[in-house]
Write a protein that holds these residues in place. Sequence first.
Motif, PDB file in Angstrom:
ATOM      1  N   CYS A 169      19.733  37.940  28.776  1.00  0.00           N
ATOM      2  CA  CYS A 169      19.148  36.917  29.389  1.00  0.00           C
ATOM      3  C   CYS A 169      17.627  36.984  29.421  1.00  0.00           C
ATOM      4  O   CYS A 169      17.024  35.987  29.376  1.00  0.00           O
ATOM      5  CB  CYS A 169      19.382  36.911  30.935  1.00  0.00           C
TER       6      CYS A 169
ATOM      7  N   HIS B  96      17.588  33.051  29.489  1.00  0.00           N
ATOM      8  CA  HIS B  96      18.724  32.108  29.900  1.00  0.00           C
ATOM      9  C   HIS B  96      17.922  31.306  30.996  1.00  0.00           C
ATOM     10  O   HIS B  96      17.355  31.845  32.000  1.00  0.00           O
ATOM     11  CB  HIS B  96      19.582  33.188  30.699  1.00  0.00           C
TER      12      HIS B  96
ATOM     13  N   CYS C  29      17.666  31.833  35.203  1.00  0.00           N
ATOM     14  CA  CYS C  29      18.394  33.331  35.343  1.00  0.00           C
ATOM     15  C   CYS C  29      17.408  34.097  35.949  1.00  0.00           C
ATOM     16  O   CYS C  29      16.354  34.285  35.517  1.00  0.00           O
ATOM     17  CB  CYS C  29      18.866  33.558  34.161  1.00  0.00           C
TER      18      CYS C  29
ATOM     19  N   TRP D  39      26.128  34.643  28.048  1.00  0.00           N
ATOM     20  CA  TRP D  39      24.800  35.375  28.531  1.00  0.00           C
ATOM     21  C   TRP D  39      25.218  36.652  29.258  1.00  0.00           C
ATOM     22  O   TRP D  39      26.363  36.608  30.040  1.00  0.00           O
ATOM     23  CB  TRP D  39      24.227  34.290  29.713  1.00  0.00           C
TER      24      TRP D  39
ATOM     25  N   CYS E 104      24.400  38.013  31.886  1.00  0.00           N
ATOM     26  CA  CYS E 104      24.580  37.946  33.252  1.00  0.00           C
ATOM     27  C   CYS E 104      26.249  37.425  33.597  1.00  0.00           C
ATOM     28  O   CYS E 104      26.869  37.767  34.712  1.00  0.00           O
ATOM     29  CB  CYS E 104      23.853  37.237  34.003  1.00  0.00           C
TER      30      CYS E 104
HETATM   31 ZN   LIG Z   1      21.605  35.246  32.924  1.00  0.00          ZN
END
Ligand SMILES: [Zn+2]
Length: 127
Positions: free
Chosen positions: A53, A58, A61, A103, A105
């Motif tokens: 990320c 991202h 995020c 991603w 996360c």
């Molecule tokens: Zn992320």
Amino acid sequence: MSKVRHEGTTPELAVCSALDKLGVSFETSVRGLPGTPDILVRALNVPIFVHGCFWHRHASCRLASTPTRNASYWQRKFSENIARDERKIQDLVRLGYQSITIWQCQTKQPEYLLEILRDALSRKDEN
Ligand SMILES: [Zn+2]
């Protein structure tokens, strides 16, 4: 500049194990495709990028923060990364590959990850 090795990172392993659970066969360390995607589901022609990320930015995020020191350096670095990622995706599209980006996360929640992959891959199946 030394090349960052992406093979076998934790987020990637999470994606591999999710694909296993879905009964999807895949290859890793894919050579011979633009941008060397992390994973390829060859049966569906779907390359998968597993992105950190922070480095790949991202959108909205919390892991994609911008360091306050040397902010302009980081901004430049980040825009280069984003441009490079975009180029890879476009190069693949020209060859007929619609890639998926997962991603970092998203890989921390196994159930959610399964859902994303199942959804993305079933849509490719219909095409
Ligand atoms: Zn992320």
